[in-house]
Design a protein around this motif. Sequence first.
Motif, PDB file in Angstrom:
ATOM      1  N   THR A 188       0.820  -1.216   0.000  1.00  0.00           N
ATOM      2  CA  THR A 188       0.000   0.000   0.000  1.00  0.00           C
ATOM      3  C   THR A 188       0.857   1.271   0.000  1.00  0.00           C
ATOM      4  N   GLY A 189       2.133   1.129  -0.284  1.00  0.00           N
ATOM      5  CA  GLY A 189       2.985   2.304  -0.371  1.00  0.00           C
ATOM      6  C   GLY A 189       4.004   2.393   0.738  1.00  0.00           C
ATOM      7  N   GLY A 190       4.193   1.298   1.467  1.00  0.00           N
ATOM      8  CA  GLY A 190       5.118   1.357   2.591  1.00  0.00           C
ATOM      9  C   GLY A 190       4.516   2.118   3.753  1.00  0.00           C
ATOM     10  N   VAL A 195      -5.425   4.130  -1.265  1.00  0.00           N
ATOM     11  CA  VAL A 195      -4.336   3.345  -1.855  1.00  0.00           C
ATOM     12  C   VAL A 195      -4.856   1.933  -2.105  1.00  0.00           C
ATOM     13  N   PRO A 196      -4.297   1.246  -3.089  1.00  0.00           N
ATOM     14  CA  PRO A 196      -4.782  -0.100  -3.404  1.00  0.00           C
ATOM     15  C   PRO A 196      -4.183  -1.172  -2.498  1.00  0.00           C
ATOM     16  N   VAL A 197      -4.993  -2.168  -2.194  1.00  0.00           N
ATOM     17  CA  VAL A 197      -4.496  -3.415  -1.597  1.00  0.00           C
ATOM     18  C   VAL A 197      -4.815  -4.473  -2.639  1.00  0.00           C
ATOM     19  N   PHE A 228       9.685  -0.257  -0.107  1.00  0.00           N
ATOM     20  CA  PHE A 228       8.725   0.026  -1.187  1.00  0.00           C
ATOM     21  C   PHE A 228       9.291   1.075  -2.136  1.00  0.00           C
ATOM     22  N   ILE A 229       9.836   2.162  -1.587  1.00  0.00           N
ATOM     23  CA  ILE A 229      10.379   3.233  -2.426  1.00  0.00           C
ATOM     24  C   ILE A 229      11.599   2.740  -3.200  1.00  0.00           C
ATOM     25  N   THR A 230      12.486   1.999  -2.522  1.00  0.00           N
ATOM     26  CA  THR A 230      13.686   1.495  -3.185  1.00  0.00           C
ATOM     27  C   THR A 230      13.329   0.527  -4.303  1.00  0.00           C
ATOM     28  N   LEU A 287       1.412   6.877  -3.385  1.00  0.00           N
ATOM     29  CA  LEU A 287       1.003   5.790  -2.498  1.00  0.00           C
ATOM     30  C   LEU A 287       1.630   5.933  -1.117  1.00  0.00           C
ATOM     31  N   SER A 288       2.909   6.282  -1.066  1.00  0.00           N
ATOM     32  CA  SER A 288       3.599   6.342   0.221  1.00  0.00           C
ATOM     33  C   SER A 288       3.149   7.534   1.054  1.00  0.00           C
TER      34      SER A 288
END
Length: 348
Positions: A190-192, A231-233, A302-304, A319-320
Amino acid sequence: MSAGALPSVMVDGRAAAHAFDGPEARARLARMVEDGTPKNTDRAYAADRRYFRSWYEISGFGEPELPIRADILIRFVVDHSEGLDPRVDAALVASGVKAKLGRLRISTISRRMAWVATWHRSNGYPSPLSGGPVQEALRMARKAAARRGFRPTKKKAALRETVQTLLANKAAPTAAEIRDDAMILFAFATGGRRRSEVAEARIEMLEEVDGEYVFHVGITKTEQEGSTRTVPVAGRAAGALRAWLGIVGASDGPIFRRVERDGRIGTRRLSDRTVARVVQRRAAAAGLDPKAFGGHSLRSGFITESGRQGKNIFDAMQLSGHKSMQSVVGYHQAGAALSNEAGRLMDL
């Protein structure tokens, strides 16, 4: 938070003391302040307040009164950057507000000075860190720490393969393992999500759409009045969440709950610290160093990973929920580093 401390949350604490003289009015204010203050922030402020008061009194300055003199605040920075008087240091450890003898990390000094600044502002006094000698002393302490080799410690980013390693992967997992799988995938996909956001996530914040879910984010660290973001799951994360919710069997309340020793599903939510412990416990079980991982590993991971897969940084930030490019670009670039063709000029 005690009623006696309530004026400190007002814009002008001195005026607020008159507006909330009655016990009923102060009790109502207490409820509002308690509900409006993030629990982690409240705990951190309480610890910083105890420490500063102890240092102030043990150092011989008496009872702290606002505004705190600039020379005393500079002394606080210097003492903790260069080394405390041994008697003061020993007394702080004996009182229980300091874990061990020696200097404090510059990150800890900065956080405690940030609390001092908040204390001043919330009582109608200018922040001692808004220019002037105190801010300069803290700046020089940071530079000195950097020259001495201090580097901020960060938990290791959990990339896609790491997340896969953290999952139980058992034919017949227990209820707790099903919950932990769902929680890890939910936080990552879900974006961390921050560990506090995972702990506070509620079933009412989920909306099922074509077998997957949309999560209404709500309150976050940077959106204390609530967010309208969704945000999506999706995909595997949606399947893991559906399996856990099927065990929970409830239409409201916390998503991630305690599993009692007898296997019963509790009604209380997990703490944010439990989220971090789950990641560390799974890391240890997979043969990884548990100290290198924590709840933030899923957020930075998630970002990395999004950079590694060449995803648009702004899509990842949507998302984050990151507000600043400065805080996210390093992780994203780290993930994309090996895809940079300029690093392979000798291979042409």
